[in-house]
Design a protein around this motif. Sequence first.
Motif, PDB file in Angstrom:
ATOM      1  N   SER A 114       0.868  -1.179   0.000  1.00  0.00           N
ATOM      2  CA  SER A 114       0.000   0.000   0.000  1.00  0.00           C
ATOM      3  C   SER A 114       0.903   1.226   0.000  1.00  0.00           C
ATOM      4  N   ARG A 115       0.940   1.919  -1.138  1.00  0.00           N
ATOM      5  CA  ARG A 115       1.869   3.044  -1.293  1.00  0.00           C
ATOM      6  C   ARG A 115       1.129   4.296  -1.737  1.00  0.00           C
ATOM      7  N   CYS A 116       1.603   5.444  -1.299  1.00  0.00           N
ATOM      8  CA  CYS A 116       1.005   6.721  -1.672  1.00  0.00           C
ATOM      9  C   CYS A 116       2.099   7.708  -2.082  1.00  0.00           C
ATOM     10  N   ARG A 117       1.945   8.290  -3.251  1.00  0.00           N
ATOM     11  CA  ARG A 117       2.829   9.371  -3.692  1.00  0.00           C
ATOM     12  C   ARG A 117       2.032  10.664  -3.605  1.00  0.00           C
ATOM     13  N   ILE A 118       2.540  11.616  -2.835  1.00  0.00           N
ATOM     14  CA  ILE A 118       1.823  12.872  -2.593  1.00  0.00           C
ATOM     15  C   ILE A 118       2.681  14.031  -3.092  1.00  0.00           C
ATOM     16  N   GLU A 119       2.089  14.877  -3.928  1.00  0.00           N
ATOM     17  CA  GLU A 119       2.806  16.006  -4.515  1.00  0.00           C
ATOM     18  C   GLU A 119       1.982  17.283  -4.356  1.00  0.00           C
ATOM     19  N   PRO A 120       2.645  18.418  -4.124  1.00  0.00           N
ATOM     20  CA  PRO A 120       1.898  19.686  -4.020  1.00  0.00           C
ATOM     21  C   PRO A 120       1.387  20.145  -5.382  1.00  0.00           C
ATOM     22  N   THR A 121       0.248  20.818  -5.359  1.00  0.00           N
ATOM     23  CA  THR A 121      -0.308  21.462  -6.549  1.00  0.00           C
ATOM     24  C   THR A 121      -0.581  22.921  -6.207  1.00  0.00           C
ATOM     25  N   SER A 122      -1.072  23.676  -7.161  1.00  0.00           N
ATOM     26  CA  SER A 122      -1.344  25.090  -6.910  1.00  0.00           C
ATOM     27  C   SER A 122      -2.484  25.278  -5.915  1.00  0.00           C
ATOM     28  N   ASP A 123      -3.381  24.275  -5.814  1.00  0.00           N
ATOM     29  CA  ASP A 123      -4.536  24.397  -4.924  1.00  0.00           C
ATOM     30  C   ASP A 123      -4.435  23.555  -3.664  1.00  0.00           C
ATOM     31  N   GLY A 124      -3.579  22.553  -3.668  1.00  0.00           N
ATOM     32  CA  GLY A 124      -3.499  21.657  -2.523  1.00  0.00           C
ATOM     33  C   GLY A 124      -2.493  20.555  -2.751  1.00  0.00           C
ATOM     34  N   ILE A 152      -0.685  15.866   5.841  1.00  0.00           N
ATOM     35  CA  ILE A 152      -1.155  14.499   5.683  1.00  0.00           C
ATOM     36  C   ILE A 152      -0.258  13.531   6.448  1.00  0.00           C
ATOM     37  N   ASP A 153      -0.891  12.683   7.248  1.00  0.00           N
ATOM     38  CA  ASP A 153      -0.209  11.584   7.919  1.00  0.00           C
ATOM     39  C   ASP A 153      -0.558  10.314   7.138  1.00  0.00           C
ATOM     40  N   ARG A 154       0.431   9.728   6.473  1.00  0.00           N
ATOM     41  CA  ARG A 154       0.142   8.561   5.637  1.00  0.00           C
ATOM     42  C   ARG A 154      -0.474   7.408   6.425  1.00  0.00           C
ATOM     43  N   SER A 155      -0.158   7.297   7.704  1.00  0.00           N
ATOM     44  CA  SER A 155      -0.724   6.195   8.492  1.00  0.00           C
ATOM     45  C   SER A 155      -2.223   6.370   8.723  1.00  0.00           C
ATOM     46  N   ALA A 156      -2.730   7.590   8.539  1.00  0.00           N
ATOM     47  CA  ALA A 156      -4.156   7.861   8.753  1.00  0.00           C
ATOM     48  C   ALA A 156      -4.971   7.764   7.463  1.00  0.00           C
ATOM     49  N   ILE A 157      -4.294   7.653   6.323  1.00  0.00           N
ATOM     50  CA  ILE A 157      -5.004   7.546   5.045  1.00  0.00           C
ATOM     51  C   ILE A 157      -5.714   6.194   4.977  1.00  0.00           C
ATOM     52  N   ARG A 158      -6.938   6.219   4.468  1.00  0.00           N
ATOM     53  CA  ARG A 158      -7.739   4.999   4.336  1.00  0.00           C
ATOM     54  C   ARG A 158      -8.072   4.783   2.864  1.00  0.00           C
ATOM     55  N   LEU A 159      -7.751   3.617   2.355  1.00  0.00           N
ATOM     56  CA  LEU A 159      -7.976   3.278   0.951  1.00  0.00           C
ATOM     57  C   LEU A 159      -8.951   2.108   0.893  1.00  0.00           C
ATOM     58  N   VAL A 184     -12.178  -4.127  -0.183  1.00  0.00           N
ATOM     59  CA  VAL A 184     -10.994  -4.271   0.670  1.00  0.00           C
ATOM     60  C   VAL A 184     -10.718  -2.948   1.366  1.00  0.00           C
ATOM     61  N   ASP A 185     -10.536  -2.994   2.675  1.00  0.00           N
ATOM     62  CA  ASP A 185     -10.281  -1.816   3.497  1.00  0.00           C
ATOM     63  C   ASP A 185      -8.812  -1.813   3.898  1.00  0.00           C
ATOM     64  N   VAL A 186      -8.065  -0.807   3.422  1.00  0.00           N
ATOM     65  CA  VAL A 186      -6.633  -0.723   3.680  1.00  0.00           C
ATOM     66  C   VAL A 186      -6.355   0.510   4.529  1.00  0.00           C
ATOM     67  N   ARG A 187      -5.707   0.325   5.657  1.00  0.00           N
ATOM     68  CA  ARG A 187      -5.394   1.438   6.572  1.00  0.00           C
ATOM     69  C   ARG A 187      -3.926   1.815   6.434  1.00  0.00           C
ATOM     70  N   GLY A 188      -3.679   3.032   5.978  1.00  0.00           N
ATOM     71  CA  GLY A 188      -2.332   3.556   5.898  1.00  0.00           C
ATOM     72  C   GLY A 188      -1.616   3.152   4.621  1.00  0.00           C
ATOM     73  N   CYS A 189      -0.589   3.915   4.287  1.00  0.00           N
ATOM     74  CA  CYS A 189       0.241   3.626   3.112  1.00  0.00           C
ATOM     75  C   CYS A 189       1.656   4.161   3.350  1.00  0.00           C
ATOM     76  N   THR A 190       2.588   3.613   2.619  1.00  0.00           N
ATOM     77  CA  THR A 190       3.983   4.029   2.725  1.00  0.00           C
ATOM     78  C   THR A 190       4.337   4.937   1.553  1.00  0.00           C
ATOM     79  N   PRO A 191       5.406   5.718   1.648  1.00  0.00           N
ATOM     80  CA  PRO A 191       5.805   6.555   0.500  1.00  0.00           C
ATOM     81  C   PRO A 191       6.162   5.692  -0.699  1.00  0.00           C
ATOM     82  N   GLY A 192       5.877   6.220  -1.891  1.00  0.00           N
ATOM     83  CA  GLY A 192       6.269   5.468  -3.078  1.00  0.00           C
ATOM     84  C   GLY A 192       5.289   5.654  -4.216  1.00  0.00           C
TER      85      GLY A 192
END
Length: 268
Positions: free
Chosen positions: A177-187, A244-251, A260-268
Amino acid sequence: MKHLLFVLMLGGLAALPAWAQDRFAVPVTAEVLQGWVQRDGTRMSAVHMDLQPGWKTYWRAPGDAGIPPSFDWSGSRNLHSVAISWPKPKVFDDNGMRSIGYSDTLVIPLSLTPKQPGEPVRVRLTMDIGVCADICIPHRLEFDQMIDTDQTRPTPAIAAALAQSPYSAREAGVTSSRCRIEPTSDGLRIEARVGVPHTGGTEVMVIEPGVPEVWVSESQTHRRGGDVIATSEMIHVNGGTIAIDRSAIRLTVLGSNHAVDVRGCTPG
């Protein structure tokens, strides 16, 4: 004008307690089910809703075209905490906009932890929900009921709803479970990848950021090999910064066979 008068009329009815409403005058009727006492002393109860044909209501993350539900437990007695279990929802296409929720009958299991184990729990609950057919309206359900059964045998309707809950990551065989987070002009822009066996049909991933006052756009979801990949935009509703705290993200991956309920994600 007819639609406006209809909304105003139903808005007035929505203020009535659920038990006082005429089932033919409102789109949803509801009751609290007694349930049973579990071995650890918690009380398994549920809200049972019946929706009129053609109407639907919404999941905890309802999508751009839905209205999120809210629960107010103030006034309850001998109630320490509540855990809500949502059955697997359906994905609806509303004129090109996605919403996520339920039609026909909905049972929402509630695990009630009493302050004083072994004693009855008085549930005073106000639920604000959205209901939709050709139009969408806010609707209020009010309950005041003693949960005092001494039964230990599971209630079939509640047990069936619990069986429809999404699988956990372990149960579904999630490998990553991986999440890539990038800034945008709005968020922020988020790309989430979940390594999981196919859940059936056209899969949809729902991303919940785990922080309040953050709007998340409808995800664009596709599968690539063993991964389900979804992208969304996140914007603070008041224009503030987002932490954003990746451990609090719910997918949640929704497929035609199961969810499928996935709690948290790692960088990537």
